[in-house]
Design a protein around this motif. Structure first.
Motif, mmCIF file in Angstrom:
data_model
loop_
_atom_site.group_PDB
_atom_site.id
_atom_site.type_symbol
_atom_site.label_atom_id
_atom_site.label_comp_id
_atom_site.label_asym_id
_atom_site.label_seq_id
_atom_site.Cartn_x
_atom_site.Cartn_y
_atom_site.Cartn_z
ATOM 1 N N MET A 1 0.844 -1.175 0.000
ATOM 2 C CA MET A 1 0.000 0.000 0.000
ATOM 3 C C MET A 1 0.891 1.240 0.000
ATOM 4 O O MET A 1 1.843 1.328 0.749
ATOM 5 C CB MET A 1 -0.903 -0.009 1.239
ATOM 6 N N ASN A 2 0.554 2.207 -0.834
ATOM 7 C CA ASN A 2 1.345 3.433 -0.836
ATOM 8 C C ASN A 2 0.650 4.508 -0.006
ATOM 9 O O ASN A 2 -0.434 4.304 0.518
ATOM 10 C CB ASN A 2 1.604 3.902 -2.279
ATOM 11 N N ASP A 3 1.281 5.656 0.120
ATOM 12 C CA ASP A 3 0.744 6.736 0.952
ATOM 13 C C ASP A 3 -0.505 7.392 0.364
ATOM 14 O O ASP A 3 -1.174 8.146 1.051
ATOM 15 C CB ASP A 3 1.819 7.809 1.164
ATOM 16 N N ALA A 4 -0.791 7.130 -0.896
ATOM 17 C CA ALA A 4 -1.911 7.803 -1.551
ATOM 18 C C ALA A 4 -2.980 6.814 -2.001
ATOM 19 O O ALA A 4 -3.555 6.960 -3.057
ATOM 20 C CB ALA A 4 -1.394 8.610 -2.745
ATOM 21 N N ASP A 5 -3.243 5.806 -1.199
ATOM 22 C CA ASP A 5 -4.222 4.787 -1.556
ATOM 23 C C ASP A 5 -5.633 5.327 -1.350
ATOM 24 O O ASP A 5 -5.987 5.780 -0.270
ATOM 25 C CB ASP A 5 -3.982 3.547 -0.691
ATOM 26 N N ASN A 6 -6.453 5.275 -2.374
ATOM 27 C CA ASN A 6 -7.823 5.774 -2.328
ATOM 28 C C ASN A 6 -8.765 4.595 -2.528
ATOM 29 O O ASN A 6 -9.213 4.321 -3.633
ATOM 30 C CB ASN A 6 -8.030 6.839 -3.415
ATOM 31 N N GLN A 7 -9.064 3.870 -1.465
ATOM 32 C CA GLN A 7 -9.962 2.722 -1.530
ATOM 33 C C GLN A 7 -10.938 2.781 -0.365
ATOM 34 O O GLN A 7 -10.533 3.045 0.760
ATOM 35 C CB GLN A 7 -9.178 1.407 -1.445
ATOM 36 N N VAL A 8 -12.212 2.539 -0.661
ATOM 37 C CA VAL A 8 -13.215 2.474 0.390
ATOM 38 C C VAL A 8 -13.965 1.153 0.290
ATOM 39 O O VAL A 8 -14.101 0.588 -0.798
ATOM 40 C CB VAL A 8 -14.219 3.654 0.334
ATOM 41 N N LEU A 9 -14.444 0.678 1.421
ATOM 42 C CA LEU A 9 -15.282 -0.513 1.502
ATOM 43 C C LEU A 9 -16.444 -0.152 2.416
ATOM 44 O O LEU A 9 -16.232 0.255 3.561
ATOM 45 C CB LEU A 9 -14.498 -1.695 2.093
ATOM 46 N N LEU A 10 -17.654 -0.276 1.895
ATOM 47 C CA LEU A 10 -18.850 0.075 2.660
ATOM 48 C C LEU A 10 -19.865 -1.050 2.578
ATOM 49 O O LEU A 10 -20.009 -1.695 1.523
ATOM 50 C CB LEU A 10 -19.490 1.354 2.104
ATOM 51 N N ARG A 11 -20.580 -1.273 3.669
ATOM 52 C CA ARG A 11 -21.694 -2.215 3.699
ATOM 53 C C ARG A 11 -22.908 -1.461 4.210
ATOM 54 O O ARG A 11 -22.826 -0.759 5.215
ATOM 55 C CB ARG A 11 -21.396 -3.392 4.628
ATOM 56 N N VAL B 1 -20.031 -2.547 -1.203
ATOM 57 C CA VAL B 1 -19.414 -1.883 -2.349
ATOM 58 C C VAL B 1 -17.966 -1.554 -2.005
ATOM 59 O O VAL B 1 -17.625 -1.327 -0.843
ATOM 60 C CB VAL B 1 -20.160 -0.586 -2.763
ATOM 61 N N SER B 2 -17.152 -1.535 -3.023
ATOM 62 C CA SER B 2 -15.795 -1.030 -2.859
ATOM 63 C C SER B 2 -15.498 -0.181 -4.079
ATOM 64 O O SER B 2 -16.122 -0.327 -5.136
ATOM 65 C CB SER B 2 -14.779 -2.160 -2.714
ATOM 66 N N GLY B 3 -14.562 0.727 -3.910
ATOM 67 C CA GLY B 3 -14.197 1.607 -5.007
ATOM 68 C C GLY B 3 -13.342 2.747 -4.521
ATOM 69 O O GLY B 3 -12.723 2.668 -3.458
ATOM 70 N N GLU B 4 -13.331 3.797 -5.308
ATOM 71 C CA GLU B 4 -12.550 4.984 -4.991
ATOM 72 C C GLU B 4 -13.469 6.181 -4.809
ATOM 73 O O GLU B 4 -14.497 6.282 -5.464
ATOM 74 C CB GLU B 4 -11.553 5.270 -6.112
ATOM 75 N N LEU B 5 -13.087 7.080 -3.929
ATOM 76 C CA LEU B 5 -13.845 8.319 -3.749
ATOM 77 C C LEU B 5 -13.478 9.292 -4.853
ATOM 78 O O LEU B 5 -12.308 9.426 -5.220
ATOM 79 C CB LEU B 5 -13.538 8.948 -2.392
ATOM 80 N N ARG B 6 -14.492 9.962 -5.388
ATOM 81 C CA ARG B 6 -14.309 10.992 -6.405
ATOM 82 C C ARG B 6 -15.050 12.247 -5.954
ATOM 83 O O ARG B 6 -16.078 12.160 -5.297
ATOM 84 C CB ARG B 6 -14.881 10.558 -7.753
ATOM 85 N N ARG B 7 -14.547 13.389 -6.349
ATOM 86 C CA ARG B 7 -15.200 14.653 -6.021
ATOM 87 C C ARG B 7 -15.523 15.376 -7.316
ATOM 88 O O ARG B 7 -14.644 15.555 -8.163
ATOM 89 C CB ARG B 7 -14.291 15.504 -5.149
#
Length: 115
Positions: free
Chosen positions: A1-11, A77-83
């Motif tokens: 894992m690097n310092d800029a990992d953008n991963q979320v896991l939600l249930r 769901v899993s994925g990346e956060l986007r703005r």
């Protein structure tokens, strides 16, 4: 894992029916809202019991899965956060959504019987 990992896991539970949107580019996406219960610690600090997150499915496989969901279904769901930023009426607004990488419908937990 690097310092800029953008991963979320939600249930959580699907809040409402998924919607198909066609973008000006012609690309289609399917979006739905996911309700996630707050932890006991978070509920002690706020009266809000759930948080709601927008989720967007871009691939045909994920769009199809999202369209088969019903309100109240339990999902992971899993994925990346986007703005996203938009300007309306002279002001700028933004929102954060989950760009889905996976979507799984979860089984309902067993109902406890009262003996």
């Amino acid at each position: 894992m690097n310092d800029a990992d953008n991963q979320v896991l939600l249930r959580g539970r699907v809040a409402d029916a998924a919607e198909i949107r066609t973008l000006p580019s012609g690309d289609e996406l399917v979006s739905f809202r996911l309700m996630v219960e707050r932890s006991a610690a978070a509920r002690r600090r706020s009266r809000q019991l759930v948080d709601t997150f927008d989720c967007s499915a871009w691939t045909s496989r994920l769009r199809g899965k999202a369209l088969r969901l019903n309100p109240g279904d339990r999902v992971e769901v899993s994925g990346e956060l986007r703005r996203l930023f938009s300007s309306k009426g002279g002001g700028v607004s933004s929102r954060v959504y989950v760009d889905l990488g996976s979507l799984t419908r979860l089984p309902e937990p067993p109902v406890a019987s009262s003996a």
